[in-house]
Design a protein around this motif. Structure first.
Motif, short mmCIF file in Angstrom:
data_model
loop_
_atom_site.label_atom_id
_atom_site.label_comp_id
_atom_site.label_asym_id
_atom_site.label_seq_id
_atom_site.Cartn_x
_atom_site.Cartn_y
_atom_site.Cartn_z
N THR A 1 51.86 35.20 29.13
CA THR A 1 50.96 34.11 29.50
C THR A 1 50.27 34.43 30.82
O THR A 1 49.06 34.21 30.98
CB THR A 1 51.73 32.78 29.62
OG1 THR A 1 52.42 32.52 28.39
CG2 THR A 1 50.79 31.62 29.91
N ARG A 2 51.05 34.96 31.78
CA ARG A 2 50.46 35.33 33.07
C ARG A 2 49.43 36.44 32.90
O ARG A 2 48.37 36.42 33.55
CB ARG A 2 51.56 35.79 34.03
CG ARG A 2 52.44 34.66 34.57
CD ARG A 2 53.24 35.13 35.79
NE ARG A 2 54.13 36.24 35.48
CZ ARG A 2 55.37 36.12 35.04
NH1 ARG A 2 55.89 34.92 34.83
NH2 ARG A 2 56.12 37.20 34.80
N ARG B 1 46.22 34.97 31.46
CA ARG B 1 45.49 34.22 32.50
C ARG B 1 44.77 35.20 33.44
O ARG B 1 43.61 34.98 33.82
CB ARG B 1 46.44 33.35 33.30
CG ARG B 1 46.95 32.12 32.55
CD ARG B 1 47.64 31.16 33.50
NE ARG B 1 48.14 29.99 32.79
CZ ARG B 1 49.42 29.71 32.59
NH1 ARG B 1 50.36 30.55 33.05
NH2 ARG B 1 49.79 28.64 31.94
N ARG B 2 45.47 36.25 33.84
CA ARG B 2 44.89 37.22 34.77
C ARG B 2 43.71 37.95 34.14
O ARG B 2 42.67 38.15 34.79
CB ARG B 2 45.97 38.21 35.22
CG ARG B 2 45.49 39.27 36.20
CD ARG B 2 44.92 38.66 37.46
NE ARG B 2 44.62 39.69 38.46
CZ ARG B 2 43.70 39.56 39.39
NH1 ARG B 2 42.99 38.43 39.49
NH2 ARG B 2 43.47 40.53 40.26
N GLU C 1 40.79 35.67 34.13
CA GLU C 1 40.29 35.50 35.50
C GLU C 1 39.44 36.69 35.91
O GLU C 1 38.37 36.53 36.53
CB GLU C 1 41.49 35.35 36.45
CG GLU C 1 41.10 35.14 37.90
CD GLU C 1 42.32 35.09 38.82
OE1 GLU C 1 42.18 34.57 39.93
OE2 GLU C 1 43.41 35.58 38.41
N GLU D 1 38.97 27.05 36.27
CA GLU D 1 40.38 27.21 35.96
C GLU D 1 40.76 26.39 34.73
O GLU D 1 41.57 26.83 33.91
CB GLU D 1 41.22 26.80 37.16
CG GLU D 1 42.71 27.08 36.99
CD GLU D 1 43.52 26.76 38.22
OE1 GLU D 1 44.76 26.64 38.10
OE2 GLU D 1 42.92 26.62 39.31
N ARG E 1 39.56 28.21 31.60
CA ARG E 1 40.41 29.37 31.30
C ARG E 1 41.76 28.92 30.73
O ARG E 1 42.28 29.54 29.80
CB ARG E 1 40.61 30.23 32.55
CG ARG E 1 39.41 31.08 32.90
CD ARG E 1 39.78 32.22 33.84
NE ARG E 1 40.25 31.74 35.13
CZ ARG E 1 39.46 31.56 36.19
NH1 ARG E 1 38.16 31.82 36.11
NH2 ARG E 1 39.98 31.15 37.34
N GLU E 2 42.31 27.87 31.27
CA GLU E 2 43.61 27.40 30.78
C GLU E 2 43.49 26.90 29.34
O GLU E 2 44.38 27.15 28.52
CB GLU E 2 44.14 26.29 31.68
CG GLU E 2 45.58 25.90 31.40
CD GLU E 2 46.56 27.05 31.57
OE1 GLU E 2 47.63 27.01 30.91
OE2 GLU E 2 46.28 27.99 32.35
N VAL F 1 43.48 29.91 27.22
CA VAL F 1 44.82 30.49 27.08
C VAL F 1 45.61 29.75 26.00
O VAL F 1 46.28 30.37 25.16
CB VAL F 1 45.58 30.44 28.43
CG1 VAL F 1 47.05 30.80 28.22
CG2 VAL F 1 44.97 31.41 29.42
#
Length: 308
Positions: free
Chosen positions: A56-57, A60-61, A64, A72, A75-76, A79
């Motif tokens: 998940t990280r 997100r990266r 980004e 944000e 983007r979330e 995700v």
């Protein structure tokens, strides 16, 4: 090249029983009506997001880095939709391996340029480098394309012998054979003989045979030089396609783009940058279905810190 694999009694060893149980469960699930499979897959994706915290990280990266202009919140939301697609990707793997051609045909349609340009290239005995980007619909996309124009899949053998046997068998239901992604000479021979080769140049495969070119907002993304090598040595046409899942469980589109018969082949960087531009356009057709979980920017120029 790999041809239809033979079953071995060694695959029934007790150490593989857990794998077989998982395969049996997947087979049962994909027998359900597709709208039910769709809901289950999306639900599984939400569950996966809670446990796959590292992935998940990474997702997100990546978003980004690629879309700094996105808020944000946007983007979330992407995700979350991406993880729904992760869950569906598992279901679609079972569908690709176990569904009949008849059932598959009921839930798919060919759009865009259609299959006519590919069939014309095949009739002219021109090799086709089929650009199969790493969408989470990858398995079902390969099956759908193979039903229209069987070719040769490029793959990495799985470390689990049961999974390797099953995925090879499943992928060859609608393709002629498989070839190891490291067998460059085999790919060139196949393309020169007029075959369709499924090839994915969009991941970070490490520093060997890679060049640094732009990818979305990242100026120095490590990108394979394989497209340049294969196209230059085989004179194959390059055909991108997007296997897009329709919204709300309505099935699939096999979106065919026009063949690129004269790609820029001045050098590896020129070809890689051109290829990335096409890949970006394809991803934007279904951004929530792309494999953002992969560390696309893990390879960095020497002395440059990691992006993760």
């Amino acid at each position: 090249m790999t041809h239809l694999p033979k079953f071995s009694i060694a695959l029934l060893h007790p150490r593989h029983w857990f794998t077989w149980a998982g395969i049996g469960l997947l087979w049962l699930l994909v027998q359900l009506p597709y709208p039910v499979i769709y809901r289950l897959g999306c639900g599984l994706g939400h569950l996966a997001m809670r446990f796959m915290t590292r992935r998940t990280r990474i997702a997100r990266r990546n978003l980004e880095l690629c879309f700094p202009q996105m808020s944000e919140q946007e983007r979330e939301a992407l995700v979350v939709k991406n993880f729904e697609s992760v869950g569906m990707g598992l279901m679609e793997t079972g569908m690709a391996w176990f569904w009949s051609d008849k059932r598959m045909s009921r839930w798919m349609e060919v759009t865009g340029a259609g299959m006519e340009p590919v069939h014309t290239l095949q009739a002219e005995n021109t090799g086709v480098l089929l650009i199969g980007i790493h969408f989470l619909t990858l398995e079902i996309g390969a099956r759908m394309f193979g039903m229209q124009a069987p070719g040769i899949g490029v793959y990495r053998p799985n470390d689990n012998p049961v999974i390797d046997w099953l995925q090879t068998r499943g992928r060859m239901r609608s393709n002629k054979s498989m070839i190891d992604r490291k067998d460059l000479k085999g790919m060139i021979r196949a393309l020169k003989s007029g075959e369709v080769i499924w090839y994915a140049p969009d991941h970070d495969y490490g520093p060997t045979a890679s060049v640094f070119v732009p990818f979305f907002a990242v100026d120095d993304a490590a990108t394979t030089s394989g497209t340049w090598t294969l196209a230059r040595l085989s004179s194959a046409a390059i055909v991108p396609f997007v296997p897009r899942r329709k919204a709300n469980g309505k099935g699939y589109e096999l979106m065919m783009l026009e063949p690129e018969c004269s790609p820029p082949l001045d050098d590896a960087k020129t070809t890689a940058a051109w290829m990335n531009d096409i890949i970006e356009k394809c991803i934007l057709m279904a951004p929530e279905q792309y494999m953002w979980l992969h560390r696309r920017f893990k390879t960095r120029p020497e002395g440059v810190p990691s992006r993760y």
